[in-house]
Design a protein around this motif. Structure first.
Motif, PDB file in Angstrom:
ATOM      1  N   ALA A  67       0.835  -1.205   0.000  1.00  0.00           N
ATOM      2  CA  ALA A  67       0.000   0.000   0.000  1.00  0.00           C
ATOM      3  C   ALA A  67       0.870   1.256   0.000  1.00  0.00           C
ATOM      4  N   ILE A  68       1.964   1.233   0.764  1.00  0.00           N
ATOM      5  CA  ILE A  68       2.873   2.380   0.812  1.00  0.00           C
ATOM      6  C   ILE A  68       3.476   2.623  -0.565  1.00  0.00           C
ATOM      7  N   VAL A  69       3.987   1.540  -1.162  1.00  0.00           N
ATOM      8  CA  VAL A  69       4.613   1.657  -2.483  1.00  0.00           C
ATOM      9  C   VAL A  69       3.598   2.133  -3.516  1.00  0.00           C
ATOM     10  N   THR A  70       2.391   1.572  -3.463  1.00  0.00           N
ATOM     11  CA  THR A  70       1.365   1.946  -4.433  1.00  0.00           C
ATOM     12  C   THR A  70       0.978   3.413  -4.292  1.00  0.00           C
ATOM     13  N   ALA A  71       0.845   3.889  -3.061  1.00  0.00           N
ATOM     14  CA  ALA A  71       0.515   5.298  -2.846  1.00  0.00           C
ATOM     15  C   ALA A  71       1.583   6.205  -3.451  1.00  0.00           C
ATOM     16  N   ARG A  72       2.846   5.844  -3.235  1.00  0.00           N
ATOM     17  CA  ARG A  72       3.931   6.643  -3.818  1.00  0.00           C
ATOM     18  C   ARG A  72       3.865   6.636  -5.340  1.00  0.00           C
ATOM     19  N   ASN A  73       3.589   5.451  -5.910  1.00  0.00           N
ATOM     20  CA  ASN A  73       3.528   5.347  -7.371  1.00  0.00           C
ATOM     21  C   ASN A  73       2.356   6.145  -7.945  1.00  0.00           C
ATOM     22  N   VAL A  74       1.217   6.122  -7.253  1.00  0.00           N
ATOM     23  CA  VAL A  74       0.042   6.865  -7.725  1.00  0.00           C
ATOM     24  C   VAL A  74       0.330   8.365  -7.717  1.00  0.00           C
ATOM     25  N   VAL A  75       0.972   8.838  -6.652  1.00  0.00           N
ATOM     26  CA  VAL A  75       1.320  10.264  -6.593  1.00  0.00           C
ATOM     27  C   VAL A  75       2.333  10.614  -7.678  1.00  0.00           C
ATOM     28  N   ALA A  76       3.319   9.743  -7.873  1.00  0.00           N
ATOM     29  CA  ALA A  76       4.318   9.995  -8.913  1.00  0.00           C
ATOM     30  C   ALA A  76       3.663  10.069 -10.292  1.00  0.00           C
ATOM     31  N   SER A  77       2.668   9.215 -10.533  1.00  0.00           N
ATOM     32  CA  SER A  77       1.947   9.256 -11.813  1.00  0.00           C
ATOM     33  C   SER A  77       1.216  10.584 -11.986  1.00  0.00           C
ATOM     34  N   LEU A  78       0.631  11.079 -10.901  1.00  0.00           N
ATOM     35  CA  LEU A  78      -0.042  12.382 -10.956  1.00  0.00           C
ATOM     36  C   LEU A  78       0.948  13.474 -11.321  1.00  0.00           C
ATOM     37  N   TRP A  79       2.114  13.441 -10.683  1.00  0.00           N
ATOM     38  CA  TRP A  79       3.121  14.469 -10.976  1.00  0.00           C
ATOM     39  C   TRP A  79       3.558  14.413 -12.441  1.00  0.00           C
ATOM     40  N   ARG A  80       3.727  13.198 -12.960  1.00  0.00           N
ATOM     41  CA  ARG A  80       4.119  13.074 -14.372  1.00  0.00           C
ATOM     42  C   ARG A  80       3.040  13.632 -15.289  1.00  0.00           C
ATOM     43  N   ASP A  81       1.788  13.340 -14.973  1.00  0.00           N
ATOM     44  CA  ASP A  81       0.689  13.853 -15.802  1.00  0.00           C
ATOM     45  C   ASP A  81       0.637  15.384 -15.755  1.00  0.00           C
ATOM     46  N   GLN A  82       0.807  15.932 -14.542  1.00  0.00           N
ATOM     47  CA  GLN A  82       0.776  17.393 -14.417  1.00  0.00           C
ATOM     48  C   GLN A  82       1.927  18.028 -15.170  1.00  0.00           C
ATOM     49  N   ASP A  83       3.103  17.415 -15.103  1.00  0.00           N
ATOM     50  CA  ASP A  83       4.250  17.954 -15.832  1.00  0.00           C
ATOM     51  C   ASP A  83       4.020  17.892 -17.335  1.00  0.00           C
ATOM     52  N   ARG A  84       3.426  16.805 -17.798  1.00  0.00           N
ATOM     53  CA  ARG A  84       3.142  16.677 -19.224  1.00  0.00           C
ATOM     54  C   ARG A  84       2.132  17.741 -19.675  1.00  0.00           C
ATOM     55  N   GLN A  85       1.131  17.984 -18.832  1.00  0.00           N
ATOM     56  CA  GLN A  85       0.145  19.004 -19.170  1.00  0.00           C
ATOM     57  C   GLN A  85       0.775  20.399 -19.245  1.00  0.00           C
ATOM     58  N   ARG A  86       1.678  20.690 -18.305  1.00  0.00           N
ATOM     59  CA  ARG A  86       2.341  22.000 -18.337  1.00  0.00           C
ATOM     60  C   ARG A  86       3.181  22.167 -19.598  1.00  0.00           C
ATOM     61  N   ARG A  87       3.880  21.090 -19.957  1.00  0.00           N
ATOM     62  CA  ARG A  87       4.752  21.181 -21.130  1.00  0.00           C
ATOM     63  C   ARG A  87       3.952  21.307 -22.417  1.00  0.00           C
ATOM     64  N   ASN A  88       2.711  20.819 -22.413  1.00  0.00           N
ATOM     65  CA  ASN A  88       1.900  20.853 -23.630  1.00  0.00           C
ATOM     66  C   ASN A  88       0.807  21.925 -23.586  1.00  0.00           C
ATOM     67  N   GLN A  89       0.869  22.766 -22.578  1.00  0.00           N
ATOM     68  CA  GLN A  89      -0.195  23.750 -22.413  1.00  0.00           C
ATOM     69  C   GLN A  89      -0.293  24.721 -23.593  1.00  0.00           C
ATOM     70  N   HIS A  90       0.848  25.002 -24.225  1.00  0.00           N
ATOM     71  CA  HIS A  90       0.830  25.945 -25.351  1.00  0.00           C
ATOM     72  C   HIS A  90      -0.009  25.430 -26.510  1.00  0.00           C
ATOM     73  N   ARG A  91      -0.290  24.143 -26.507  1.00  0.00           N
ATOM     74  CA  ARG A  91      -1.060  23.578 -27.628  1.00  0.00           C
ATOM     75  C   ARG A  91      -2.554  23.845 -27.498  1.00  0.00           C
ATOM     76  N   VAL A  92      -2.948  24.362 -26.337  1.00  0.00           N
ATOM     77  CA  VAL A  92      -4.371  24.631 -26.142  1.00  0.00           C
ATOM     78  C   VAL A  92      -4.898  25.618 -27.187  1.00  0.00           C
ATOM     79  N   VAL A  93      -4.066  26.584 -27.566  1.00  0.00           N
ATOM     80  CA  VAL A  93      -4.512  27.589 -28.532  1.00  0.00           C
ATOM     81  C   VAL A  93      -4.193  27.172 -29.965  1.00  0.00           C
TER      82      VAL A  93
END
Length: 359
Positions: A67-93
């Motif tokens: 459960a500890i490992v899974t929680a860390r992995n789930v949070v890490a996945s969120l961070w990766r998704d957020q970073d990807r969204q920031r890097r691709n934000q310019h494509r919104v327009v």
């Protein structure tokens, strides 16, 4: 911290109480990394869902570390998704559709990883696996060629698949395990071999090794479930009470007389107080024994500083805290069998056994 529960059941599912017991721990891990309450709640639910899905395929003592490992992995996945969204934000327009990823490159990388993983198998493992998986040869004909039995070939294939999964993930990560303990732990997790998981102390290793923690989740896909042991995570004085009560309850079901029930509960109190006093975290696993006769086994393990002088710690009168005054020597006298393994800087595991009618 949490109430005792049973990891798994005859239906290969944990009880609601066991999953509920993990919630405070998971919330602390997620809240330390995610500030937004709504997002944190979603991640907690995602973690519990994944733990529930895997609980029937892991050794009971590994449920909380998983459960500890899974929680860390789930949070890490969120961070990766957020970073990807920031890097691709310019494509919104940009009304043009984003370029599709190069599938050919991805497929080629995957093939290279599989090929590299296959080279890490022995010649016999590789030949047998390819004959079965690619050529479609059944285990009976393979056994005839190898001078073995169909059952032995099937077991070999299962071990080979487990190893291939480990080597494939390492090839994808383009890394090698940082310690000699990593591969045995990853193989035990990949195969779902719970006895082997206990032998290599996989639960503790996953808490200590970031690489193995990261790779453990995709490997949690195999393994046979069995009757669960009662386990109690230990971090606070309340957990000492919970562990003692759980041990008494299990021992009562086994058929111990009142005097033995008191002895078992007292021994559990002593070893769990050591965890609270000296270790970062730990757990108590309570197992009912049927062979060679009825009994109970209690394993208390922790991730802590370890004991520098085990022989001295087992001498009568030795105590480093204000407990019941019995310490490890007293716990040893109260039980029929007592063993302690400690490694400085890593932690301690105490195994105690009591047999019905032994004394």
């Amino acid at each position: 911290m949490s109430a005792p529960g049973r990891a798994g059941s005859s239906r290969d599912r944990p009880s609601p109480a066991e999953i509920t017991a993990l919630i405070p721990l998971v919330r602390r891990i997620v809240a330390a990394r995610v500030a937004d309450q709504a997002t944190a709640d979603d991640l907690v639910q995602e973690t519990l869902t994944r733990v529930l899905a895997a609980s029937g395929r892991v050794e009971p003592g590994m449920l909380e570390p998983y459960a500890i490992v899974t929680a860390r992995n789930v949070v890490a996945s969120l961070w990766r998704d957020q970073d990807r969204q920031r890097r691709n934000q310019h494509r919104v327009v940009d009304l043009r559709p984003p370029e599709a990823p190069d599938e050919d490159v991805l497929v080629q990388e995957d093939r290279q990883a599989v090929a590299e993983a296959l080279t890490r198998l022995t010649d016999r493992e590789r030949a047998t696996l390819l004959a079965h998986e690619v050529s479609g040869q059944d285990t009976r004909s393979l056994a005839a060629e190898l001078g073995s039995t169909a059952g032995a070939v099937a077991a070999q294939l299962n071990r080979t698949r487990a190893r291939l999964r480990v080597e494939y993930l390492l090839a994808v990560e383009r890394t090698e395990p940082p310690t000699d303990r990593c591969r045995p732990v990853l193989l035990a997790v990949s195969s779902g071999d719970r006895r082997r998981q206990r032998e290599v102390d996989a639960a503790r290793h996953l808490l200590e090794c970031d690489l193995c923690a990261r790779l453990s989740e995709p490997l949690m896909g195999r393994g046979r479930a069995r009757e669960a042991d009662v386990r109690v995570p230990v971090q606070s004085d309340a957990d000492v009470v919970a562990a003692r009560s759980a041990a008494r309850e299990v021992a009562t079901g086994v058929g111990f007389p009142p005097t033995d029930l008191t002895a078992i509960a007292t021994a559990v109190s002593e070893v769990t107080r050591n965890i609270v006093k000296f270790a970062e975290a730990g757990e108590v696993v309570i197992e009912v024994l049927e062979e060679p006769r009825r009994g109970i086994r209690i394993v208390a393990r922790d991730v802590g500083p370890g004991i520098h002088d085990v022989d001295r710690a087992l001498r009568d009168g030795y105590s480093t805290y204000d407990g019941l005054g019995l310490g490890l020597p007293g716990a040893r006298r109260l039980m029929d069998e007592f063993a302690i393994v400690s490694e400085v800087g890593r932690g301690t595991t105490v195994t105690m056994t009591k047999w019905v009618g032994e004394r």
